[in-house]
Design a protein around this motif. Sequence first.
Motif, PDB file in Angstrom:
ATOM      1  N   VAL A 161       1.920   3.876  -8.100  1.00 49.28           N
ATOM      2  CA  VAL A 161       0.939   4.732  -7.424  1.00 49.28           C
ATOM      3  C   VAL A 161      -0.035   3.923  -6.573  1.00 49.28           C
ATOM      4  O   VAL A 161      -0.510   4.392  -5.530  1.00 49.28           O
ATOM      5  CB  VAL A 161       0.178   5.582  -8.459  1.00 49.28           C
ATOM      6  CG1 VAL A 161      -0.651   4.697  -9.400  1.00 49.28           C
ATOM      7  CG2 VAL A 161      -0.683   6.630  -7.788  1.00 49.28           C
ATOM      8  N   THR A 162      -0.331   2.687  -6.959  1.00 51.14           N
ATOM      9  CA  THR A 162      -1.252   1.870  -6.165  1.00 51.14           C
ATOM     10  C   THR A 162      -0.563   1.250  -4.953  1.00 51.14           C
ATOM     11  O   THR A 162      -1.212   0.896  -3.977  1.00 51.14           O
ATOM     12  CB  THR A 162      -1.855   0.740  -7.014  1.00 51.14           C
ATOM     13  OG1 THR A 162      -0.798  -0.093  -7.514  1.00 51.14           O
ATOM     14  CG2 THR A 162      -2.627   1.319  -8.195  1.00 51.14           C
ATOM     15  N   ALA A 163       0.765   1.116  -5.010  1.00 52.09           N
ATOM     16  CA  ALA A 163       1.502   0.529  -3.894  1.00 52.09           C
ATOM     17  C   ALA A 163       1.896   1.569  -2.855  1.00 52.09           C
ATOM     18  O   ALA A 163       1.961   1.267  -1.657  1.00 52.09           O
ATOM     19  CB  ALA A 163       2.759  -0.180  -4.412  1.00 52.09           C
ATOM     20  N   SER A 164       2.148   2.782  -3.289  1.00 53.76           N
ATOM     21  CA  SER A 164       2.726   3.810  -2.416  1.00 53.76           C
ATOM     22  C   SER A 164       1.974   4.020  -1.104  1.00 53.76           C
ATOM     23  O   SER A 164       2.595   4.090  -0.033  1.00 53.76           O
ATOM     24  CB  SER A 164       2.827   5.130  -3.180  1.00 53.76           C
ATOM     25  OG  SER A 164       3.429   6.119  -2.392  1.00 53.76           O
ATOM     26  N   PRO A 165       0.637   4.099  -1.094  1.00 50.33           N
ATOM     27  CA  PRO A 165      -0.060   4.332   0.182  1.00 50.33           C
ATOM     28  C   PRO A 165       0.043   3.164   1.158  1.00 50.33           C
ATOM     29  O   PRO A 165      -0.268   3.322   2.341  1.00 50.33           O
ATOM     30  CB  PRO A 165      -1.527   4.543  -0.243  1.00 50.33           C
ATOM     31  CG  PRO A 165      -1.490   4.805  -1.709  1.00 50.33           C
ATOM     32  CD  PRO A 165      -0.305   4.064  -2.223  1.00 50.33           C
ATOM     33  N   ARG A 166       0.477   1.999   0.680  1.00 51.21           N
ATOM     34  CA  ARG A 166       0.496   0.804   1.526  1.00 51.21           C
ATOM     35  C   ARG A 166       1.901   0.418   1.967  1.00 51.21           C
ATOM     36  O   ARG A 166       2.100  -0.656   2.523  1.00 51.21           O
ATOM     37  CB  ARG A 166      -0.146  -0.365   0.768  1.00 51.21           C
ATOM     38  CG  ARG A 166      -1.610  -0.145   0.460  1.00 51.21           C
ATOM     39  CD  ARG A 166      -2.212  -1.354  -0.219  1.00 51.21           C
ATOM     40  NE  ARG A 166      -1.851  -1.454  -1.620  1.00 51.21           N
ATOM     41  CZ  ARG A 166      -1.515  -2.580  -2.231  1.00 51.21           C
ATOM     42  NH1 ARG A 166      -1.456  -3.717  -1.546  1.00 51.21           N
ATOM     43  NH2 ARG A 166      -1.215  -2.592  -3.509  1.00 51.21           N
ATOM     44  N   VAL A 167       2.876   1.297   1.718  1.00 57.61           N
ATOM     45  CA  VAL A 167       4.270   0.953   1.993  1.00 57.61           C
ATOM     46  C   VAL A 167       4.896   1.968   2.936  1.00 57.61           C
ATOM     47  O   VAL A 167       4.691   3.177   2.791  1.00 57.61           O
ATOM     48  CB  VAL A 167       5.090   0.897   0.686  1.00 57.61           C
ATOM     49  CG1 VAL A 167       6.560   0.605   0.987  1.00 57.61           C
ATOM     50  CG2 VAL A 167       4.534  -0.164  -0.252  1.00 57.61           C
ATOM     51  N   VAL A 168       5.661   1.487   3.892  1.00 54.93           N
ATOM     52  CA  VAL A 168       6.471   2.326   4.768  1.00 54.93           C
ATOM     53  C   VAL A 168       7.897   1.792   4.754  1.00 54.93           C
ATOM     54  O   VAL A 168       8.120   0.587   4.891  1.00 54.93           O
ATOM     55  CB  VAL A 168       5.928   2.335   6.216  1.00 54.93           C
ATOM     56  CG1 VAL A 168       6.931   2.988   7.163  1.00 54.93           C
ATOM     57  CG2 VAL A 168       4.604   3.074   6.279  1.00 54.93           C
ATOM     58  N   LEU A 169       8.855   2.685   4.568  1.00 50.81           N
ATOM     59  CA  LEU A 169      10.271   2.319   4.600  1.00 50.81           C
ATOM     60  C   LEU A 169      10.819   2.562   5.997  1.00 50.81           C
ATOM     61  O   LEU A 169      10.577   3.619   6.590  1.00 50.81           O
ATOM     62  CB  LEU A 169      11.047   3.150   3.579  1.00 50.81           C
ATOM     63  CG  LEU A 169      12.533   2.814   3.416  1.00 50.81           C
ATOM     64  CD1 LEU A 169      12.698   1.441   2.765  1.00 50.81           C
ATOM     65  CD2 LEU A 169      13.235   3.890   2.587  1.00 50.81           C
ATOM     66  N   THR A 170      11.566   1.597   6.527  1.00 49.38           N
ATOM     67  CA  THR A 170      12.116   1.741   7.871  1.00 49.38           C
ATOM     68  C   THR A 170      13.462   1.022   7.944  1.00 49.38           C
ATOM     69  O   THR A 170      13.954   0.496   6.950  1.00 49.38           O
ATOM     70  CB  THR A 170      11.136   1.184   8.924  1.00 49.38           C
ATOM     71  OG1 THR A 170      11.602   1.512  10.242  1.00 49.38           O
ATOM     72  CG2 THR A 170      10.989  -0.324   8.809  1.00 49.38           C
ATOM     73  N   SER A 171      14.057   1.020   9.128  1.00 50.59           N
ATOM     74  CA  SER A 171      15.325   0.327   9.377  1.00 50.59           C
ATOM     75  C   SER A 171      15.260  -0.265  10.773  1.00 50.59           C
ATOM     76  O   SER A 171      14.370   0.079  11.563  1.00 50.59           O
ATOM     77  CB  SER A 171      16.492   1.316   9.271  1.00 50.59           C
ATOM     78  OG  SER A 171      16.491   2.202  10.373  1.00 50.59           O
ATOM     79  N   PRO A 172      16.202  -1.148  11.129  1.00 49.79           N
ATOM     80  CA  PRO A 172      16.176  -1.703  12.492  1.00 49.79           C
ATOM     81  C   PRO A 172      16.201  -0.627  13.566  1.00 49.79           C
ATOM     82  O   PRO A 172      15.458  -0.710  14.547  1.00 49.79           O
ATOM     83  CB  PRO A 172      17.441  -2.566  12.530  1.00 49.79           C
ATOM     84  CG  PRO A 172      17.651  -2.985  11.119  1.00 49.79           C
ATOM     85  CD  PRO A 172      17.226  -1.809  10.290  1.00 49.79           C
ATOM     86  N   GLU A 173      17.026   0.386  13.390  1.00 48.12           N
ATOM     87  CA  GLU A 173      17.119   1.454  14.392  1.00 48.12           C
ATOM     88  C   GLU A 173      15.821   2.236  14.467  1.00 48.12           C
ATOM     89  O   GLU A 173      15.321   2.545  15.542  1.00 48.12           O
ATOM     90  CB  GLU A 173      18.280   2.378  14.032  1.00 48.12           C
ATOM     91  CG  GLU A 173      18.540   3.472  15.060  1.00 48.12           C
ATOM     92  CD  GLU A 173      19.745   4.316  14.682  1.00 48.12           C
ATOM     93  OE1 GLU A 173      19.541   5.452  14.218  1.00 48.12           O
ATOM     94  OE2 GLU A 173      20.885   3.821  14.828  1.00 48.12           O
ATOM     95  N   ASP A 174      15.264   2.568  13.306  1.00 48.17           N
ATOM     96  CA  ASP A 174      14.016   3.324  13.264  1.00 48.17           C
ATOM     97  C   ASP A 174      12.854   2.489  13.783  1.00 48.17           C
ATOM     98  O   ASP A 174      11.991   2.980  14.497  1.00 48.17           O
ATOM     99  CB  ASP A 174      13.738   3.757  11.822  1.00 48.17           C
ATOM    100  CG  ASP A 174      12.572   4.719  11.722  1.00 48.17           C
ATOM    101  OD1 ASP A 174      12.660   5.813  12.297  1.00 48.17           O
ATOM    102  OD2 ASP A 174      11.571   4.371  11.073  1.00 48.17           O
ATOM    103  N   LEU A 175      12.849   1.212  13.456  1.00 49.32           N
ATOM    104  CA  LEU A 175      11.787   0.324  13.917  1.00 49.32           C
ATOM    105  C   LEU A 175      11.797   0.200  15.432  1.00 49.32           C
ATOM    106  O   LEU A 175      10.755   0.091  16.073  1.00 49.32           O
ATOM    107  CB  LEU A 175      11.953  -1.054  13.270  1.00 49.32           C
ATOM    108  CG  LEU A 175      10.861  -2.075  13.523  1.00 49.32           C
ATOM    109  CD1 LEU A 175       9.564  -1.642  12.860  1.00 49.32           C
ATOM    110  CD2 LEU A 175      11.280  -3.438  12.991  1.00 49.32           C
ATOM    111  N   GLY A 176      12.998   0.238  16.013  1.00 47.45           N
ATOM    112  CA  GLY A 176      13.112   0.101  17.459  1.00 47.45           C
ATOM    113  C   GLY A 176      12.457   1.219  18.229  1.00 47.45           C
ATOM    114  O   GLY A 176      12.068   1.051  19.385  1.00 47.45           O
TER     115      GLY A 176
END
Length: 358
Positions: free
Chosen positions: A326-341
Amino acid sequence: MPVDDSVATGRSQEVAQSALEVLALLARALIILSRSHPRHAFVLPYPSMAQSALDQIVLRCVVRQTDPPESLPALINWCRRRTIGELPVDVPAHVVTPDARLLSPRAAHPTRTCVELASYGPHGLVEQEAVRLLTRLADGCPSAVLFRECRTFLRHHPVVLRPQDQDVRVWEHVHHVYARAGSGLLVCSGCGLPATRTLCEREECGRETPPPRVRAMPEGTLLLDPALRAFLCLPAPTERTVLETLTERGIEVELHDLGRSLFRLPSPPNVEPRLLGVYDRRHPALLAARVSEFLSGTEATLTVAVPDHHFRRRGFRAAFETCLDVTASPRVVLTSPEDLGGTPVSSTRTPALKEADA
């Protein structure tokens, strides 16, 4: 929700909470046995971790009133023949999928699932060994530039055919993480990792059309340490694509952690660091556990980049986000190379803010 909290069964709370840890203990034992000389591994007394894993599995068989494995070789055969869902350990499907295996049925090699489980928790040993090896390599390099060259060499050379042809400056620092491969070594022409006739260590090349071929390696071939193959070579294609994407957009990053694929993004002065981690994991819940463990020691924000095919996989993102602390969740974003682009990366905004704006 932390991964351990999601491991719930109808039995006592003590047994329920320890289910994932028992599976991780079994995975660690299988990893150790895979690196031991067979003549020594199965002689009584068994290695302590293997004996502990056998004891735990027998205990759970007794609770279920089913026949337990009678010995360590019998336990190995169990893991060759059974999926995780068929083992007497109740771990929810969103944590580790029931059809996953700890050992390959034919060769009895540890699978990626086994490697990821063996890296779980405070007693994890495979990813942790990769971190130690890279940190030790960095300590032995006279300059940061040479370390980067050595790290790049390792990423692209899980197998070395002719060590005498390598750059002497680099080879003298990395040769100790290679060992002579046994006879009959096969390598996948797609990912360059060791393989059997039917499966490579990446475990995904066979699904490509047409599937890559495997080729036999000559005697004297050297093989990179298995921990580095799993946690440096496997994410290497994703790391390369991510860094190329950022470079094309004029964003420079620095290696933040010498032992991990973890980079520092540009950020304003006097703010917590913005980090980018590159991972290639089969099980998003176990990835969430590792990310949560890392972020427990820092106030940084973290963009987690995974291969596109994992990012698009049904349920991957939901399982990852559900199992973050719960303390990490607000500070994390999941992405991929295609999405990051296609996503703006600003040096003045954190990943959490970017997702909130989406």
